[in-house]
Design a protein around this motif. Structure first.
Motif, short mmCIF file in Angstrom:
data_model
loop_
_atom_site.label_atom_id
_atom_site.label_comp_id
_atom_site.label_asym_id
_atom_site.label_seq_id
_atom_site.Cartn_x
_atom_site.Cartn_y
_atom_site.Cartn_z
N THR A 1 42.28 39.06 30.44
CA THR A 1 41.79 39.77 30.77
C THR A 1 40.74 40.03 32.06
N ASP A 2 41.02 39.14 33.44
CA ASP A 2 39.79 39.52 33.59
C ASP A 2 38.86 40.81 34.53
N GLU A 3 40.09 41.63 34.73
CA GLU A 3 39.43 42.76 34.64
C GLU A 3 40.73 44.65 34.70
N LYS A 4 40.01 44.91 33.07
CA LYS A 4 40.71 45.70 32.72
C LYS A 4 41.15 46.53 33.89
N LYS B 1 36.47 49.68 37.88
CA LYS B 1 35.84 49.08 38.38
C LYS B 1 35.57 48.12 38.79
N GLU B 2 36.55 47.56 39.46
CA GLU B 2 36.28 46.18 40.51
C GLU B 2 37.95 45.98 40.81
N LYS B 3 37.70 45.73 41.79
CA LYS B 3 39.38 45.57 42.63
C LYS B 3 39.56 44.30 42.29
N LEU B 4 38.65 43.61 42.74
CA LEU B 4 38.92 42.23 42.67
C LEU B 4 40.16 41.77 41.24
N GLY B 5 39.31 41.95 40.54
CA GLY B 5 40.30 41.29 39.01
C GLY B 5 41.52 41.88 38.69
N VAL B 6 41.54 43.02 39.75
CA VAL B 6 43.74 44.19 39.65
C VAL B 6 44.52 42.61 40.36
N SER C 1 47.69 41.91 42.80
CA SER C 1 47.92 42.63 43.67
C SER C 1 48.88 43.32 43.91
N THR C 2 49.99 42.36 42.72
CA THR C 2 51.30 42.91 42.22
C THR C 2 51.34 44.61 41.81
N PHE C 3 50.41 45.18 41.18
CA PHE C 3 49.50 46.49 40.83
C PHE C 3 48.76 47.18 41.18
N LEU C 4 48.84 46.17 43.02
CA LEU C 4 47.65 47.75 43.92
C LEU C 4 49.16 47.95 44.68
N PHE C 5 48.45 49.19 45.93
CA PHE C 5 49.59 49.16 46.68
C PHE C 5 49.49 49.05 48.00
N ARG C 6 50.73 48.45 48.97
CA ARG C 6 50.36 48.98 49.88
C ARG C 6 51.99 49.74 50.19
N ALA C 7 52.08 50.37 51.52
CA ALA C 7 53.44 51.14 52.78
C ALA C 7 53.54 50.65 53.69
N GLY C 8 54.49 51.11 53.93
CA GLY C 8 55.65 50.71 55.45
C GLY C 8 56.85 49.69 55.26
N GLY C 9 57.46 50.41 55.93
CA GLY C 9 58.90 48.84 55.91
C GLY C 9 59.55 50.50 55.53
N ASP C 10 61.23 49.34 55.33
CA ASP C 10 62.74 50.06 55.58
C ASP C 10 62.89 51.09 53.93
N GLN C 11 61.93 51.29 53.03
CA GLN C 11 62.18 52.39 52.10
C GLN C 11 61.04 52.99 51.52
N SER C 12 59.98 52.83 52.61
CA SER C 12 58.58 53.15 52.43
C SER C 12 58.23 54.36 54.14
N VAL C 13 57.57 54.18 54.64
CA VAL C 13 57.08 54.87 56.34
C VAL C 13 57.25 53.32 57.33
N ARG C 14 59.18 54.24 57.56
CA ARG C 14 59.80 53.23 58.76
C ARG C 14 58.63 53.62 60.73
N GLY C 15 59.37 53.19 61.07
CA GLY C 15 57.91 52.54 61.90
C GLY C 15 56.81 51.63 62.64
N TYR C 16 56.48 51.04 61.18
CA TYR C 16 55.84 49.80 60.75
C TYR C 16 56.75 49.08 59.85
N GLY C 17 55.68 47.75 59.62
CA GLY C 17 56.24 46.84 59.20
C GLY C 17 56.19 46.63 57.79
N TYR C 18 56.53 45.71 56.87
CA TYR C 18 56.35 45.52 56.09
C TYR C 18 55.44 45.45 55.08
#
Length: 620
Positions: free
Chosen positions: A469-472, A504-509, A511-528
């Protein structure tokens, strides 16, 4: 000029003959049409509908065989017929009159009904025969609870259909547990029309108490016996329970190993004994006495019923190809290959190509353990190209899941390596070994087409040890969705989600465990995945997520409906940066046999433009 020619005398009767034949044909045609008459029934709505469906007056309308004499006979018979039908609804002293009005051009038959007060249940005599514990190990039968479950109590209106349903319900209540051979020995309903009371008597005999025995399997050829025996929670000696048989059948059907499953109690021994008793009953008294003297004493304990499982196995190997499209990830092509027996394990593999995502994965599943655990291991590669960020993720995972569709739980350990590119920055690589616990609770009226209930999901996990693990980090994700009926055709759908990552650092986490929004099952009116953290010219995942949605669906002509909705949410690296972005719009709904298909036109307030959202697909 030519002289007028006279008609020969022998042909002069012909016109009169033709005229007579015409009149006869016309009269026959009128007779063939029958009498065109109306029927008017003056009765309470419920009784009116029933009489319209059952009276001979109604059923013979338009029949060419009905003449005036027959119509008068139908009118005369109508009151007695009506009284018979009305009695089934609990009215045993009605006043019914009928008449025929021929003053107009079209006869009108009138039936006038005064049902009077209804007949109610005056007393219920429920007699239980048997039901006594056979040995010390038998639990006493709860006769009080059985009587309380009777669905036609004293004071209820006595309706024939309710009376029949009450008897069926009582018998089923007994036969579902311990006494599957229960039977109604006597049933009677004595009605006093003057007092308007119905005295009910029901005698039910429990028959022998029965318990489960050994497991017997029929039809299993390709797959190990453990596929069935590990899912069998019925132990020899357990009391007979129809619910236990149904639950086992449902679990076996969900495995994917079988195209057909039938689970039942093997009652051949019981039926053979009953046939033998009937045969002995036909013998003469002396022969019966001799046979009884020579026969051994009947068993005093409960009857043992083996659990019989009949299965039809699915094909061992299966290939599926599918095409689809969604506004989130674009066009999709998918190929799947399943093998139900690879070294005793079930193998599932998928190859998916989408415009924004490509995936290749294979998983091996062990048969469910006797304690209900489903264990699997798998590996896969996934590439995403979304909003300027390109990630390639390789994973090896081991997973244990348990529970039911109403309450699912799982524990997953992954070893993953992710390559991440956000031009013009240099690519980076991340290693991680996260452990994640997930739980899903469902309480819905339908798992495919829900209109009432809720779904709650939660995930807690992370990589807390410095091993591969690079970043806990520690990650929490919560999601909830609620369905609430509004009127007969409307449904309110509320949805919300929250996510947070501590590191401590976001860089080592990854990306599949980070969050984004927008799309069919999220906030509609915005792209995926359009809502997130800006990095160079890309939108990448953030450490925090918060979204909410409210939608009203109205099915004006099921399965077709319309919807209006309002969505709001965002993702960011700081809680203070979670500035909500909203979208609202209208949509069309279709409840297809495989689930709802949605088409939405949404306006994104922050981007000031409309976007079409829809998803559909098929497999062949």
């Amino acid at each position: 000029m030519f002289p007028a020619r006279s008609t020969p005398s022998r042909l002069r009767p012909l016109p009169r003959l033709l005229t007579g034949l015409g009149a006869l044909v016309f009269a026959t045609a009128l007779h063939a049409q029958g009498i065109d008459y109306q029927v008017r029934i003056d009765a309470p709505r419920q009784l009116e509908n029933m009489l319209e469906e059952n009276l001979d007056l109604m059923r013979w309308r338009g029949n060419p065989r009905v003449d005036m004499e027959q119509l008068q006979r139908l009118v005369k018979e109508a009151p007695e017929q009506a009284k018979t039908f009305i009695a089934t609804e609990g009215y045993y002293s009605p006043k019914v009159s009928a008449g025929l009005d021929t003053s107009g051009g079209r006869p009108v038959a009138r039936v006038i009904v005064d049902p009077g007060p209804p007949t109610v249940v005056g007393d219920v005599d429920l007699v239980l025969q048997g039901f006594a514990p056979i040995d010390q190990g038998s639990a006493p039968f709860d006769a009080t609870a059985l009587r309380q479950s009777w669905s036609l109590p004293v004071g209820a209106r006595f309706v024939q259909s309710d009376w029949e349903a009450a008897k069926r319900g009582l018998l089923r209540e007994v036969a579902q547990r311990r006494f599957p051979r229960a039977r109604l020995v006597e049933t009677s309903a004595t009605v006093d029309p003057e007092e308007r009371r119905a005295m009910l008597r029901v005698v039910i005999d429990s028959g022998p108490e029965m318990r489960f025995g050994e497991l017997r399997i029929r039809g299993l050829k390709r797959y190990p016996r453990e596929v069935i025996s590990n899912l069998n929670k019925i132990k020899p000696g357990d009391e007979y329970s129809e619910a236990a048989l149904t639950a086992l059948q449902s679990r076996l059907q969900d495995t994917g190993y079988f195209s057909s499953v039938e689970v039942s109690a093997d009652m051949r021994q019981v039926l053979n004994a009953e046939l033998q008793e009937l045969k002995e009953g036909d013998d003469d008294a002396d022969a019966e006495s001799a046979k009884s003297a020579a026969a051994p004493e009947p068993p005093t304990g409960p009857t043992v019923l083996p659990v019989l499982v009949r299965v039809v196995e699915n094909k061992r190997k299966n290939v599926e190809v599918g095409l689809g499209f969604s506004t989130d990830t674009g066009a999709r092509a998918q190929a799947s290959y399943d093998d139900l027996n690879v070294f005793g394990k079930r193998m599932k593999s998928d190859l998916i190509y989408e415009q924004r995502r490509q995936t290749a994965r294979v998983d091996f599943f062990w048969p469910t353990t006797p304690k209900g655990y489903n264990d699997s291991v798998g590996a896969g590669v996934e590439r995403n190209d979304v909003r300027g960020e390109i990630t390639t993720l390789a994973t090896v995972a081991a997973r244990r899941s348990w529970g039911s569709p109403l309450l699912e739980r799982s524990l997953t350990l992954e070893a993953l390596v992710e390559k991440r590119e956000v031009p013009p920055s240099e690519p980076t690589s991340t290693r991680s070994l996260p452990l994640t616990y997930a739980i899903t609770k469902r309480k819905l009226d339908s798992l495919i087409q829900p209109t009432n209930g809720y779904v709650l999901q939660g995930q807690l996990g992370g990589a807390l040890l410095p091993i591969l693990t690079d970043e806990k980090f520690l990650r929490l994700y919560l999601r909830g969705q609620m369905f609430k009926p509004l009127g007969e055709a409307g449904t309110l759908v509320l949805r919300g989600e929250f996510g947070a990552v501590a590191a401590k650092e976001k860089l080592g986490v990854p990306s599949t465990f980070l969050f984004r929004a927008g799309g069919d099952q999220s906030v509609r009116g915005y792209g995926y995945r359009e809502l997130g953290v800006r990095e160079n010219d890309a939108i990448v995942g953030g450490k925090y997520l918060l979204t909410a949605s409210a939608e009203y669906q109205y099915y004006f002509r099921p399965p077709w409906g319309v919807a209006v909705f309002y969505d709001v949410g965002n993702a960011a690296d700081k809680v203070g940066d979670l500035k909500p972005k909203s979208g609202f719009g209208v949509g069309a709904r279709w409840r297809s046999p495989v689930g709802p298909i949605n088409v939405d036109l949404a306006y994104g307030h922050a981007v000031k433009k409309a976007r079409l959202h829809f998803s559909l697909g098929f497999t062949f």
